[in-house]
Design a protein around this motif. Structure first.
Motif: not given
Length: 170
Positions: A40-49, A131-140
């Motif tokens: 899934v090409c998602i790039y930066g489309r997931i909202r995080t803190s 790193e901060a973005y991946l920490r919030e999204t990879v666990p999904l």
């Protein structure tokens, strides 16, 4: 019946938001045709803190991603998130709040354009942000894989700091 243990379909969700029902229809299609992974090409489309600059109509909540992943899992399909981390980063760098992370900042032009689409590898804050973005999204995505796209970094080496590094490091 495939001799290949990994069969991957690609689903592009990065340039515009698709509905959950459309995503689930794609998952059904992939399952019907024997795919067991979807890149899934998602790039930066997931909202995080750390990154929530896209409006809800153009991005996915973490709950929406969880629902897609759970639905795919129910069809015995693993979702592989595809992140573009250095090149193709215009989805992050288009926002003035993140321009300081771009290789082409301060009005600098690139090899082919002046579009800010490459993170600056000499800027430590880039690594902190990623790193901060991946920490919030990879666990999904509880699967075994992520795709870290590092291609098309045409403009690396053009900012003042990177130009200096190029002279000494190549």
């Amino acid at each position: 019946d495939s001799p290949f243990p990994i069969r991957v379909a690609q689903f592009y969700m990065a340039k515009h938001k698709v509905s959950l029902s459309f995503a689930m229809q794609f998952i059904d299609f992939a399952a019907k045709h024997g795919f067991n992974f979807i890149n899934v090409c998602i790039y930066g489309r997931i909202r995080t803190s750390v990154f929530n600059l896209f409006p809800e109509t153009e991005s996915y909540s973490q709950d929406e991603i969880r629902r897609i992943v759970e639905y795919a899992s129910s069809k015995e399909i693993e979702i592989i998130p595809n992140y573009e981390l250095f090149g193709h980063a215009d989805h992050f760098l288009q926002f003035p709040e993140l321009e300081h992370l771009a290789e082409l900042r301060g009005g600098r032009s690139g090899r082919f354009s002046s579009v800010k689409h490459v993170f600056c590898p000499s800027e430590e804050r880039v690594y902190e942000f990623i790193e901060a973005y991946l920490r919030e999204t990879v666990p999904l995505f509880p699967g075994k894989f992520i795709h870290a796209g590092l291609d098309e970094t045409f403009d690396i080496g053009l900012c003042d700091r990177c130009s200096e590094r190029m002279k000494t490091e190549g």
